[in-house]
Write a protein that holds these residues in place. Sequence first.
Motif, PDB file in Angstrom:
ATOM      1  N   LEU A 143       0.771  -1.039   0.253  1.00 57.89           N
ATOM      2  CA  LEU A 143       0.193  -0.036   0.068  1.00 57.89           C
ATOM      3  C   LEU A 143       0.938   1.277   0.045  1.00 57.89           C
ATOM      4  O   LEU A 143       0.318   2.714  -0.549  1.00 57.89           O
ATOM      5  CB  LEU A 143      -0.790  -0.129   1.441  1.00 57.89           C
ATOM      6  N   ARG A 144       1.853   1.095   0.819  1.00 59.48           N
ATOM      7  CA  ARG A 144       3.380   2.439   1.020  1.00 59.48           C
ATOM      8  C   ARG A 144       3.523   3.022  -0.502  1.00 59.48           C
ATOM      9  O   ARG A 144       4.087   4.374  -0.833  1.00 59.48           O
ATOM     10  CB  ARG A 144       3.843   2.106   1.779  1.00 59.48           C
ATOM     11  N   SER A 145       3.505   1.347  -1.636  1.00 58.98           N
ATOM     12  CA  SER A 145       4.447   1.795  -2.578  1.00 58.98           C
ATOM     13  C   SER A 145       3.445   2.406  -3.851  1.00 58.98           C
ATOM     14  O   SER A 145       3.861   2.207  -5.125  1.00 58.98           O
ATOM     15  CB  SER A 145       5.491   0.666  -3.177  1.00 58.98           C
ATOM     16  N   VAL A 146       2.107   3.337  -3.681  1.00 59.61           N
ATOM     17  CA  VAL A 146       1.623   3.288  -4.969  1.00 59.61           C
ATOM     18  C   VAL A 146       1.206   4.453  -4.272  1.00 59.61           C
ATOM     19  O   VAL A 146       0.887   4.845  -3.410  1.00 59.61           O
ATOM     20  CB  VAL A 146      -0.154   2.423  -4.491  1.00 59.61           C
ATOM     21  N   PRO A 147       1.599   5.258  -5.425  1.00 58.91           N
ATOM     22  CA  PRO A 147       1.179   7.034  -5.120  1.00 58.91           C
ATOM     23  C   PRO A 147       0.390   7.457  -4.882  1.00 58.91           C
ATOM     24  O   PRO A 147      -0.697   6.756  -5.268  1.00 58.91           O
ATOM     25  CB  PRO A 147       2.252   7.274  -6.762  1.00 58.91           C
ATOM     26  N   ARG A 148      -0.130   8.740  -3.845  1.00 62.76           N
ATOM     27  CA  ARG A 148      -0.911   8.941  -3.676  1.00 62.76           C
ATOM     28  C   ARG A 148      -1.815  10.086  -4.517  1.00 62.76           C
ATOM     29  O   ARG A 148      -0.686  11.096  -5.046  1.00 62.76           O
ATOM     30  CB  ARG A 148      -0.761   9.677  -2.370  1.00 62.76           C
ATOM     31  N   VAL A 149      -2.764  10.236  -4.662  1.00 62.02           N
ATOM     32  CA  VAL A 149      -3.409  11.591  -5.790  1.00 62.02           C
ATOM     33  C   VAL A 149      -3.660  12.372  -4.988  1.00 62.02           C
ATOM     34  O   VAL A 149      -4.158  13.500  -5.304  1.00 62.02           O
ATOM     35  CB  VAL A 149      -3.851  11.068  -6.622  1.00 62.02           C
ATOM     36  N   ASP A 150      -4.716  11.877  -3.444  1.00 62.08           N
ATOM     37  CA  ASP A 150      -4.631  13.374  -2.822  1.00 62.08           C
ATOM     38  C   ASP A 150      -3.438  13.647  -1.698  1.00 62.08           C
ATOM     39  O   ASP A 150      -4.524  14.448  -1.302  1.00 62.08           O
ATOM     40  CB  ASP A 150      -5.615  12.219  -2.146  1.00 62.08           C
ATOM     41  N   ARG A 151      -2.522  14.004  -2.144  1.00 67.14           N
ATOM     42  CA  ARG A 151      -2.007  15.086  -1.863  1.00 67.14           C
ATOM     43  C   ARG A 151      -0.748  15.949  -3.076  1.00 67.14           C
ATOM     44  O   ARG A 151      -1.038  14.992  -3.770  1.00 67.14           O
ATOM     45  CB  ARG A 151      -0.680  14.208  -0.709  1.00 67.14           C
ATOM     46  N   PHE A 152      -0.493  16.603  -2.255  1.00 67.20           N
ATOM     47  CA  PHE A 152       0.669  17.229  -3.175  1.00 67.20           C
ATOM     48  C   PHE A 152       1.623  17.217  -3.022  1.00 67.20           C
ATOM     49  O   PHE A 152       2.315  16.446  -2.136  1.00 67.20           O
ATOM     50  CB  PHE A 152       0.840  19.304  -3.111  1.00 67.20           C
ATOM     51  N   ALA A 153       2.343  17.222  -4.294  1.00 70.59           N
ATOM     52  CA  ALA A 153       3.676  16.372  -4.434  1.00 70.59           C
ATOM     53  C   ALA A 153       4.232  17.170  -3.319  1.00 70.59           C
ATOM     54  O   ALA A 153       5.391  16.004  -3.062  1.00 70.59           O
ATOM     55  CB  ALA A 153       4.447  17.085  -5.852  1.00 70.59           C
ATOM     56  N   ASP A 154       4.679  17.901  -2.966  1.00 74.58           N
ATOM     57  CA  ASP A 154       5.803  18.491  -1.929  1.00 74.58           C
ATOM     58  C   ASP A 154       5.033  17.380  -0.648  1.00 74.58           C
ATOM     59  O   ASP A 154       6.210  17.784   0.303  1.00 74.58           O
ATOM     60  CB  ASP A 154       5.655  20.052  -1.458  1.00 74.58           C
ATOM     61  N   GLU A 155       4.450  17.841  -0.212  1.00 78.05           N
ATOM     62  CA  GLU A 155       4.071  17.328   0.811  1.00 78.05           C
ATOM     63  C   GLU A 155       3.911  15.907   1.101  1.00 78.05           C
ATOM     64  O   GLU A 155       3.849  14.928   2.313  1.00 78.05           O
ATOM     65  CB  GLU A 155       2.226  17.369   1.604  1.00 78.05           C
TER      66      GLU A 155
END
Lengths: 337, 333
Positions: A259-271
């Motif tokens: 689950l941690r290796s999936v990129p998150r779309v709900d956060r900004f790139a800098d966070e």
Amino acid sequence: MNEAPPLLSVRNLRTHFVGEEETVCAVDGLSIDIRRGETLALVGESGSGKSVASLSIMRLLDPASGRVAADEIVFEGEDLLAKSEAEMRAIRGNEIAMIFQEPMTSLNPVYTVGEQIAEAVRLHQDASPKVALRRAAEMLDLVGIPEAAKRVHVFPHEMSGGMRQRVMIAMALCCNPKLLIADEPTTALDVTIQAQILELMRTLQQQIGMSILFITHDLGVVAEIADRVVVMYAGRAVEDAPVEAIFEQPRMPYTQGLLRSVPRVDRFADEQEPLYAIPGSIPSPSRLPKGCSFHPRCPHAAEICRRSVPELERVAQDHHVRCVRWREIEAPREVPA
Amino acid sequence: MTDRDQPEGFPVHPAPGGRVPDIETGGAVPVDFVQDRPPEAPPRSQWVDVWRQFRSHKGAVAGAAFFIFIVLAVMLGPLIWTIDPTYIDIRARNTGPSLAHPFGADQLGRDMLARMMAGGRTSVAVGMTAMLLALSLGTLIGVLAGFFRSLDGPLMRLTDLFLALPLLPLLLVMVMLFRQTLATNFGPETGIFILIVVAIGLTSWMPTARIVRGDVLAIKEREFVLAARSIGTTNSRLIGRHILPNVLSPIMVSATLGIANAIITESALSFLGLGFPPDFPTWGRLLYDATDYLQQYPERVFWPGLAISLTVLSVNYIGDGLRDALDPRIRGR
């Protein structure tokens, strides 16, 4: 909810491949239950034994190399392992149907798509070629192919990948199966088509009322379609839980890593923290490490993990995990969207 | 697109307002006009498509025309050119082309044209029958070996065995052993015909078997075979409907090469004097008889040689065209 017997119940499935020099255990003690109308996702990396498990259930492995053994594979109260080859043929396509990963190669290039769907109808229902072809057109219409009556006369190479996967679904569903085994049906498709196909499968599932065994490595797809999830690693089920629990409270370090290796779309790139990768790669089934097969890659590995293969332990209702240290490992606090 | 172009039962996608959108203006095209549309052509018969593709292959059409011409000539020719191929006109012996004998006459004064037609009938018949025999045998063994793993070893070793057998001594022994029996049972001509066809068939199926086995092994692993098995297809249906049609092209190529090979082998047998009786003309026999007079009358070698080569060539082209025409991927739309 648990009173009704499951549609398919697999207990302790073991599949070995007998080679010249060594015998490889591709599936080791897999137990799954699929209830009526439910979608069970079988998740894992390449080589974790998901496809082999599905082919074992269908008894489609070449008996010369693949040895299937299980305490029981009960489908609708009948043991599939005790069936003769002819009885299995009557079940395949009729009661249990399958769709495959590669729509490009899963259709016979020398027949029109209509003929191929009609073949399934003619195999299981005593239908004349004409009736079967009409049924094929109905099915094409059902899976959302426009002008189906005309498209039955089209050859597979004249269709796009998404269309072909729809044809495969039509072929699998034309006899109203009770269980559909979908072996990575969306992997070879691009994302928009993927969404369409998933939507289609969900709609058809409601219409026909079938159960789906959905095999995939794509956690996004799992979140879309599954009711329950079984995570596989190196031939063993390492965690099974309802889909919400898998995403919100994964207990097995492997599931957490996935689950941690999936990129998150709900956060900004800098966070965003750098994307996690599970170190190493899945071990070859012929050289499994001693003890828990995940311990060489596990950030929480301890001495006890190297000693013996952990049992599946009950965490909560419907939630099991194969990790001796699950009580010590904290479930991630944050709830992913 | 007008209504007239549209076959019945397949309504045109309507352009709203009956207006065809003007692409050049770049104006908004109505949504239902750009949505997925089915192929424009009406449903057509597969065989019409096959014929169309075959026609577009020039060599195949020329080959087919020539082959039909040869077949007609050897079947119907004797009705028009009524000279008996065994009639001896001793005064015409060793003459060149003339009105009475357009292809000349041989060392006994027999008409070469009549002999060519009679010989062609035998040669083409032997070629086709032996090819069919070799092809069925080769395909059967190839498919069985490729499909059933347990049969693979034994059948392929059998193939190796046949390939290793010295061909001519084997044929010699077969002719020696069976000529008399067959001749008494079926008459001298039919008997020797059966013998030669069987002899050629039994000794030339191996390349087909090997090619077909290799292709079946490859096709068997394709996903559509697994898909077919997953809908409950039986083994026999799997072979007949899914595997055989996909190995058709190598079989077609084998077939055309097989006809050529059979005609040539028959010629060789006749040439060695093991084939048909001396008074029974075949193209190979004519070639054999003519070699004695090669220096004096080279044209006598020329005619049967040309007939053999052109027939073989035309059959090869037909096979090439058929293979393209029967493959829907090449046939396209």
